[in-house]
Design a protein around this motif. Sequence first.
Motif, short mmCIF file in Angstrom:
data_model
loop_
_atom_site.label_atom_id
_atom_site.label_comp_id
_atom_site.label_asym_id
_atom_site.label_seq_id
_atom_site.Cartn_x
_atom_site.Cartn_y
_atom_site.Cartn_z
N LEU A 40 51.60 39.85 35.17
CA LEU A 40 52.03 39.16 36.39
C LEU A 40 50.97 39.24 37.49
O LEU A 40 50.25 40.22 37.62
N SER A 41 50.94 38.16 38.30
CA SER A 41 50.14 38.14 39.52
C SER A 41 51.00 38.63 40.68
O SER A 41 52.22 38.77 40.54
N ALA A 42 50.36 38.79 41.82
CA ALA A 42 51.10 39.07 43.05
C ALA A 42 51.89 37.82 43.43
O ALA A 42 51.51 36.71 43.06
N GLU A 46 50.64 36.72 48.70
CA GLU A 46 50.60 38.17 48.97
C GLU A 46 49.16 38.71 49.00
O GLU A 46 48.81 39.52 49.86
N THR A 47 48.33 38.25 48.07
CA THR A 47 46.95 38.76 48.04
C THR A 47 46.21 38.34 49.31
O THR A 47 45.48 39.14 49.91
N ASN A 48 46.43 37.09 49.74
CA ASN A 48 45.80 36.62 51.00
C ASN A 48 46.27 37.48 52.16
O ASN A 48 45.49 37.86 53.03
N GLY A 73 49.82 44.12 45.49
CA GLY A 73 50.61 42.88 45.36
C GLY A 73 51.18 42.75 43.95
O GLY A 73 52.35 42.39 43.75
N GLU A 74 50.37 43.08 42.96
CA GLU A 74 50.81 42.98 41.56
C GLU A 74 51.83 44.07 41.24
O GLU A 74 52.74 43.87 40.44
N GLN A 75 51.67 45.23 41.89
CA GLN A 75 52.61 46.34 41.63
C GLN A 75 54.03 45.93 42.04
O GLN A 75 55.01 46.25 41.35
N GLY A 135 48.47 42.26 36.55
CA GLY A 135 47.22 41.53 36.36
C GLY A 135 46.23 41.91 37.43
O GLY A 135 46.55 42.65 38.37
N PHE A 136 44.98 41.42 37.27
CA PHE A 136 43.99 41.45 38.37
C PHE A 136 43.40 42.84 38.61
O PHE A 136 42.54 42.99 39.46
N GLN A 137 43.87 43.88 37.87
CA GLN A 137 43.42 45.23 38.23
C GLN A 137 43.02 46.07 37.03
O GLN A 137 43.43 45.84 35.90
N GLY A 149 38.45 40.04 40.90
CA GLY A 149 38.05 38.79 41.54
C GLY A 149 39.24 37.86 41.63
O GLY A 149 40.18 37.95 40.81
N ARG A 150 39.24 36.96 42.65
CA ARG A 150 40.39 36.09 42.88
C ARG A 150 40.72 35.29 41.62
O ARG A 150 39.84 34.77 40.95
N GLY A 151 42.00 35.22 41.32
CA GLY A 151 42.44 34.50 40.12
C GLY A 151 42.31 35.34 38.85
O GLY A 151 42.52 34.85 37.74
N GLY A 152 42.00 36.65 39.01
CA GLY A 152 41.64 37.48 37.86
C GLY A 152 42.77 37.87 36.93
O GLY A 152 42.52 38.43 35.86
N SER A 153 44.03 37.56 37.27
CA SER A 153 45.12 37.91 36.35
C SER A 153 45.01 37.14 35.03
O SER A 153 45.44 37.63 33.99
N ASP A 154 44.43 35.95 35.09
CA ASP A 154 44.21 35.19 33.85
C ASP A 154 43.33 36.01 32.91
O ASP A 154 43.56 36.08 31.69
N THR A 155 42.30 36.64 33.51
CA THR A 155 41.37 37.42 32.70
C THR A 155 42.05 38.66 32.13
O THR A 155 41.84 39.02 30.96
N1 ASP Z 1 46.72 37.98 42.94
C1 ASP Z 1 45.32 37.70 42.68
C2 ASP Z 1 44.84 36.51 43.50
O1 ASP Z 1 45.61 35.95 44.26
C3 ASP Z 1 45.05 37.49 41.22
C4 ASP Z 1 45.70 36.27 40.60
O2 ASP Z 1 46.60 35.65 41.18
O3 ASP Z 1 45.30 35.91 39.47
O4 ASP Z 1 43.70 36.17 43.44
#
Ligand code: ASP
Length: 408
Positions: A40-42, A46-48, A73-75, A135-137, A149-155
Amino acid sequence: MNILVQKFGGTSVANLECMKKVREKVLAGLSKGNKVVVVLSARAGETNHLLALASEWSPEPDKAECDALVSTGEQVSISLFSMLLRDTGIRARSLLGWQIPIRTDDDFGNARIRSIDSAALRRYLEEYDVLVVAGFQGCTEDGRITTLGRGGSDTSAVALAAALGSVECEIYTDVDGVYTTDPNICSTARKMDRVAYEEMLEMASMGAKVLHIRSVEFAKKYKVPVRVRSTFSDDPGTLVTQEDSSMEAVLVSGIAYDKDQARVTLHDLPDVPGTAAAVFGPLSEGGVLVDMIVQNTSLDGHTDITFTISRKDLKKTLELMNRVADKFGNVEVVHDLNVAKVSAIGVGMRNHSGVAARAFSALTQEGINILMISTSEIKITILIEEKYVELAVRILHDTFGLDWDIGC
Ligand code: ASP
Ligand code: ADP
Ligand code: MG
């Protein structure tokens, strides 16, 4: 044990109603006899919000502390979602990056995954049917929390799928799949059933944020099929997979754009060996990623060098370049923030000529001036004034027959 990895982005976990939709997708995964690893992502925004908090507290937040903060945020998402699953009678638990662990390097804010303890995950899966992973961590060797890095939950998701041998990695988001261009700026964008890893890599690196670029790198390297689909529909989505001959028949598969661009020019540099190294050496040492580069032809032994960078790196770049200019003397440094890049991408370009000419002529007809050009085997990128981005995307989309009512 069949393991399925499913990832849900920020809009999919934004509130309780959305999380109930996520639960349906997880239940569907379980009903096919899989154990499910949910990433899961935040929650959206939330990350912003956390990054803004860090800037409010500190003019230049400590990078490691910033990661400890934004990873929370992910927690929140994983604990809330695990509660929901447990209340449904599902054997589920949440896991943070360090609890697995997912080990990364120590490039805080942009860390790379080095290893995942898949044996530990398999042990957890003996006891639980669903693991809900943040995700993301990740964490460094010495236990400090990092983010990817932003968007990193995909990774995170694709890396877990590779480590666990998941048959497919499902990436659930707020659109039905990968489109020929961003469906939120081009109403005629068409959903693709399949897209080659290489095309997706170029699209992601050229600004299509539907997938984090490193997730596609992982998927390509470990041959993980990735399915991008919507949390809010039953559409089968888009399969990101290996290239085949039918993909080559399509000249241009997608158009991407990126507004996060700044252009810097150094005028009147001496045109002698070592000049380019003197310009780009400090940038590389300072960790600034340079994108497009153009050097003019020499005039009276002098030349101009122009390059583009991410806007967040502009301040640092100007400091470094002013130092370079002082060393040379008589060199002027200028910059422009009102630029953006648009790219046409397709594996079919390898075997066809004339794509660039068609793109340039279509933009000319609309009076759009081209500031810089770069090409690769399967991509043409054009830097233009930012105000023309949406128009340029639509023109190129139409020129290469990608509109949904025309087909390709
Ligand atoms: N929460 C992080 C972001 O907003 C990671 C993600 O959403 O993939 O960048
Ligand atoms: P998530 O929070 O689920 O990770 P993102 O916002 O990161 O979602 O990515 C989904 C968004 O990517 C879409 O809402 C869409 O605006 C954007 N996008 C950009 N280019 C494309 C494309 N070619 N196909 C689909 N979506 C795209
Ligand atoms: Mg995303």
